[in-house]
Design a protein around this motif. Structure first.
Motif, PDB file in Angstrom:
ATOM      1  N   ASP A  15       0.832  -1.208   0.000  1.00 38.95           N
ATOM      2  CA  ASP A  15       0.000   0.000   0.000  1.00 38.95           C
ATOM      3  C   ASP A  15       0.868   1.261   0.000  1.00 38.95           C
ATOM      4  OD1 ASP A  15      -2.319  -1.506  -0.010  1.00 38.95           O
ATOM      5  OD2 ASP A  15      -2.629  -1.363   2.161  1.00 38.95           O
ATOM      6  N   THR A  16       1.974   1.202   0.734  1.00 36.58           N
ATOM      7  CA  THR A  16       2.876   2.355   0.785  1.00 36.58           C
ATOM      8  C   THR A  16       3.511   2.598  -0.577  1.00 36.58           C
ATOM      9  OG1 THR A  16       3.323   2.016   3.138  1.00 36.58           O
ATOM     10  CG2 THR A  16       4.915   3.343   1.918  1.00 36.58           C
ATOM     11  N   VAL A  17       3.959   1.542  -1.248  1.00 36.58           N
ATOM     12  CA  VAL A  17       4.567   1.687  -2.574  1.00 36.58           C
ATOM     13  C   VAL A  17       3.575   2.368  -3.524  1.00 36.58           C
ATOM     14  CG1 VAL A  17       5.410   0.441  -4.609  1.00 36.58           C
ATOM     15  CG2 VAL A  17       6.224  -0.198  -2.325  1.00 36.58           C
ATOM     16  N   THR A  18       2.328   1.926  -3.503  1.00 40.15           N
ATOM     17  CA  THR A  18       1.301   2.528  -4.352  1.00 40.15           C
ATOM     18  C   THR A  18       1.110   3.999  -4.009  1.00 40.15           C
ATOM     19  OG1 THR A  18       0.182   0.404  -4.611  1.00 40.15           O
ATOM     20  CG2 THR A  18      -1.136   2.381  -5.019  1.00 40.15           C
ATOM     21  N   ALA A  19       1.055   4.313  -2.726  1.00 36.49           N
ATOM     22  CA  ALA A  19       0.865   5.705  -2.285  1.00 36.49           C
ATOM     23  C   ALA A  19       2.071   6.567  -2.650  1.00 36.49           C
ATOM     24  CB  ALA A  19       0.614   5.743  -0.783  1.00 36.49           C
ATOM     25  N   VAL A  20       3.273   6.016  -2.567  1.00 36.19           N
ATOM     26  CA  VAL A  20       4.483   6.768  -2.919  1.00 36.19           C
ATOM     27  C   VAL A  20       4.468   7.114  -4.401  1.00 36.19           C
ATOM     28  CG1 VAL A  20       7.001   6.607  -3.177  1.00 36.19           C
ATOM     29  CG2 VAL A  20       5.915   5.904  -1.040  1.00 36.19           C
ATOM     30  N   ARG A  21       4.122   6.145  -5.243  1.00 34.20           N
ATOM     31  CA  ARG A  21       4.043   6.419  -6.685  1.00 34.20           C
ATOM     32  C   ARG A  21       3.077   7.582  -6.960  1.00 34.20           C
ATOM     33  NH1 ARG A  21       3.864   0.440  -7.511  1.00 34.20           N
ATOM     34  NH2 ARG A  21       5.960  -0.125  -8.187  1.00 34.20           N
ATOM     35  N   ALA A  22       1.919   7.556  -6.322  1.00 36.00           N
ATOM     36  CA  ALA A  22       0.911   8.602  -6.533  1.00 36.00           C
ATOM     37  C   ALA A  22       1.397   9.952  -5.997  1.00 36.00           C
ATOM     38  CB  ALA A  22      -0.407   8.208  -5.869  1.00 36.00           C
ATOM     39  N   ALA A  23       1.976   9.957  -4.806  1.00 39.02           N
ATOM     40  CA  ALA A  23       2.438  11.217  -4.201  1.00 39.02           C
ATOM     41  C   ALA A  23       3.555  11.836  -5.034  1.00 39.02           C
ATOM     42  CB  ALA A  23       2.912  10.973  -2.770  1.00 39.02           C
ATOM     43  N   ASP A  26       2.068  13.306  -8.233  1.00 38.43           N
ATOM     44  CA  ASP A  26       1.393  14.580  -7.958  1.00 38.43           C
ATOM     45  C   ASP A  26       2.380  15.752  -7.923  1.00 38.43           C
ATOM     46  OD1 ASP A  26      -1.061  13.327  -7.821  1.00 38.43           O
ATOM     47  OD2 ASP A  26      -1.160  13.347  -5.616  1.00 38.43           O
ATOM     48  N   GLN A  27       3.650  15.449  -7.671  1.00 43.82           N
ATOM     49  CA  GLN A  27       4.684  16.486  -7.606  1.00 43.82           C
ATOM     50  C   GLN A  27       5.544  16.526  -8.870  1.00 43.82           C
ATOM     51  OE1 GLN A  27       4.963  18.885  -5.334  1.00 43.82           O
ATOM     52  NE2 GLN A  27       3.051  18.058  -4.522  1.00 43.82           N
ATOM     53  N   GLY A  28       5.083  15.840  -9.925  1.00 45.62           N
ATOM     54  CA  GLY A  28       5.774  15.903 -11.211  1.00 45.62           C
ATOM     55  C   GLY A  28       6.898  14.906 -11.403  1.00 45.62           C
ATOM     56  N   PHE A  29       6.984  13.915 -10.528  1.00 49.65           N
ATOM     57  CA  PHE A  29       8.027  12.898 -10.645  1.00 49.65           C
ATOM     58  C   PHE A  29       7.471  11.631 -11.287  1.00 49.65           C
ATOM     59  CE2 PHE A  29       9.561  15.459  -7.109  1.00 49.65           C
ATOM     60  CZ  PHE A  29      10.919  15.547  -7.350  1.00 49.65           C
ATOM     61  N   GLY A  30       8.217  11.085 -12.217  1.00 43.12           N
ATOM     62  CA  GLY A  30       7.923   9.770 -12.753  1.00 43.12           C
ATOM     63  C   GLY A  30       8.941   8.795 -12.192  1.00 43.12           C
ATOM     64  N   CYS A  58      12.189  10.834 -11.187  1.00 45.58           N
ATOM     65  CA  CYS A  58      12.716  11.922 -12.009  1.00 45.58           C
ATOM     66  C   CYS A  58      11.635  12.956 -12.297  1.00 45.58           C
ATOM     67  CB  CYS A  58      13.247  11.365 -13.327  1.00 45.58           C
ATOM     68  SG  CYS A  58      13.899  12.636 -14.441  1.00 45.58           S
ATOM     69  N   ASN A  59      11.993  14.204 -12.116  1.00 44.65           N
ATOM     70  CA  ASN A  59      11.171  15.327 -12.541  1.00 44.65           C
ATOM     71  C   ASN A  59      11.915  15.923 -13.732  1.00 44.65           C
ATOM     72  OD1 ASN A  59      10.600  18.281 -12.661  1.00 44.65           O
ATOM     73  ND2 ASN A  59       9.103  17.733 -11.087  1.00 44.65           N
ATOM     74  N   PRO A  60      11.454  15.676 -14.962  1.00 48.44           N
ATOM     75  CA  PRO A  60      12.229  16.078 -16.147  1.00 48.44           C
ATOM     76  C   PRO A  60      12.676  17.540 -16.184  1.00 48.44           C
ATOM     77  CG  PRO A  60      10.506  14.567 -16.791  1.00 48.44           C
ATOM     78  CD  PRO A  60      10.260  14.908 -15.343  1.00 48.44           C
ATOM     79  N   PRO A  61      11.811  18.526 -15.855  1.00 45.02           N
ATOM     80  CA  PRO A  61      12.308  19.907 -15.887  1.00 45.02           C
ATOM     81  C   PRO A  61      13.456  20.151 -14.902  1.00 45.02           C
ATOM     82  CG  PRO A  61       9.905  19.899 -15.877  1.00 45.02           C
ATOM     83  CD  PRO A  61      10.354  18.488 -15.607  1.00 45.02           C
ATOM     84  N   ALA A 116      13.417  20.830  -5.865  1.00 45.91           N
ATOM     85  CA  ALA A 116      13.280  19.380  -5.690  1.00 45.91           C
ATOM     86  C   ALA A 116      12.947  19.050  -4.236  1.00 45.91           C
ATOM     87  CB  ALA A 116      14.554  18.667  -6.136  1.00 45.91           C
ATOM     88  N   THR A 117      13.582  19.747  -3.299  1.00 48.13           N
ATOM     89  CA  THR A 117      13.306  19.539  -1.878  1.00 48.13           C
ATOM     90  C   THR A 117      11.859  19.874  -1.556  1.00 48.13           C
ATOM     91  OG1 THR A 117      15.600  19.964  -1.259  1.00 48.13           O
ATOM     92  CG2 THR A 117      13.934  20.251   0.468  1.00 48.13           C
ATOM     93  N   GLN A 118      11.373  21.000  -2.069  1.00 50.72           N
ATOM     94  CA  GLN A 118       9.981  21.381  -1.821  1.00 50.72           C
ATOM     95  C   GLN A 118       9.022  20.325  -2.354  1.00 50.72           C
ATOM     96  OE1 GLN A 118       9.981  25.212  -3.759  1.00 50.72           O
ATOM     97  NE2 GLN A 118      10.635  26.292  -1.910  1.00 50.72           N
ATOM     98  N   ARG A 119       9.300  19.821  -3.543  1.00 50.87           N
ATOM     99  CA  ARG A 119       8.419  18.820  -4.152  1.00 50.87           C
ATOM    100  C   ARG A 119       8.479  17.480  -3.407  1.00 50.87           C
ATOM    101  NH1 ARG A 119       6.375  19.900  -9.285  1.00 50.87           N
ATOM    102  NH2 ARG A 119       6.966  21.943 -10.093  1.00 50.87           N
ATOM    103  N   LEU A 120       9.680  17.053  -3.045  1.00 49.68           N
ATOM    104  CA  LEU A 120       9.800  15.793  -2.299  1.00 49.68           C
ATOM    105  C   LEU A 120       9.161  15.924  -0.918  1.00 49.68           C
ATOM    106  CD1 LEU A 120      13.390  14.643  -3.270  1.00 49.68           C
ATOM    107  CD2 LEU A 120      11.234  13.511  -3.876  1.00 49.68           C
ATOM    108  N   ASP A 121       9.371  17.063  -0.268  1.00 50.55           N
ATOM    109  CA  ASP A 121       8.755  17.283   1.044  1.00 50.55           C
ATOM    110  C   ASP A 121       7.232  17.270   0.944  1.00 50.55           C
ATOM    111  OD1 ASP A 121      11.184  17.353   2.335  1.00 50.55           O
ATOM    112  OD2 ASP A 121      11.185  19.529   2.652  1.00 50.55           O
ATOM    113  N   ALA A 122       6.695  17.849  -0.136  1.00 51.31           N
ATOM    114  CA  ALA A 122       5.246  17.838  -0.328  1.00 51.31           C
ATOM    115  C   ALA A 122       4.742  16.403  -0.511  1.00 51.31           C
ATOM    116  CB  ALA A 122       4.861  18.702  -1.524  1.00 51.31           C
TER     117      ALA A 122
END
Length: 132
Positions: A15-23, A26-30, A58-61, A116-122
């Motif tokens: 469940d955590t893996v699924t939630a991590v992918r989604a979170a 949501d912050q632009g990371f694939g 990875c967040n491409p930009p 990147a820190t702001q996005r990962l923290d979010a």
């Protein structure tokens, strides 16, 4: 210097893996890569260990900005995120992006690391909110 940003969740590993992918999404990371450390060590060494997955996010930009500042920064990309079983909980750990600046000494990477820190923290905060 700490080099990780960590949250502990009471949810199960899958469940955590699924939630991590989604979170992260949501912050632009694939997720570019996934390494199932548990399965790899079992297959190659016969070693048993707790669930442990490394995701290469990875967040491409942001990756583009970092590579424009320093072509060698690819050695520190993508942003590694670890999901691992820890007792009766699950830890989610992300490499602190400021590590890029600390290791290279390149001030041109500071804006990338900050965003990147702001996005990962979010993303990590969103995960923490799931168990609150």
């Amino acid at each position: 210097m700490t080099y990780d940003r960590t949250v502990r969740l009471d949810s199960g590993f899958d469940d955590t893996v699924t939630a991590v992918r989604a979170a992260l999404a949501d912050q632009g990371f694939g997720i570019l890569t996934e390494i199932d450390v548990t399965a790899t060590l079992k297959a190659k060494l016969g070693h048993e260990m707790e669930d442990y997955l490394i995701m290469g996010a990875c967040n491409p930009p942001l990756a583009h900005q970092a590579l424009e500042a320093d072509r060698s920064i690819g050695l520190l990309l993508p942003c590694n995120v670890v999901v691992r079983r820890d007792g009766d909980g699950t830890l989610v750990q992300a490499l602190d992006p400021s590590t890029m600046v600390a290791l290279t000494g390149l001030h041109a990477l500071e804006p990338v690391a900050t965003e990147a820190t702001q996005r990962l923290d979010a993303a990590l905060s969103a995960l923490s909110a799931l168990t609150s």
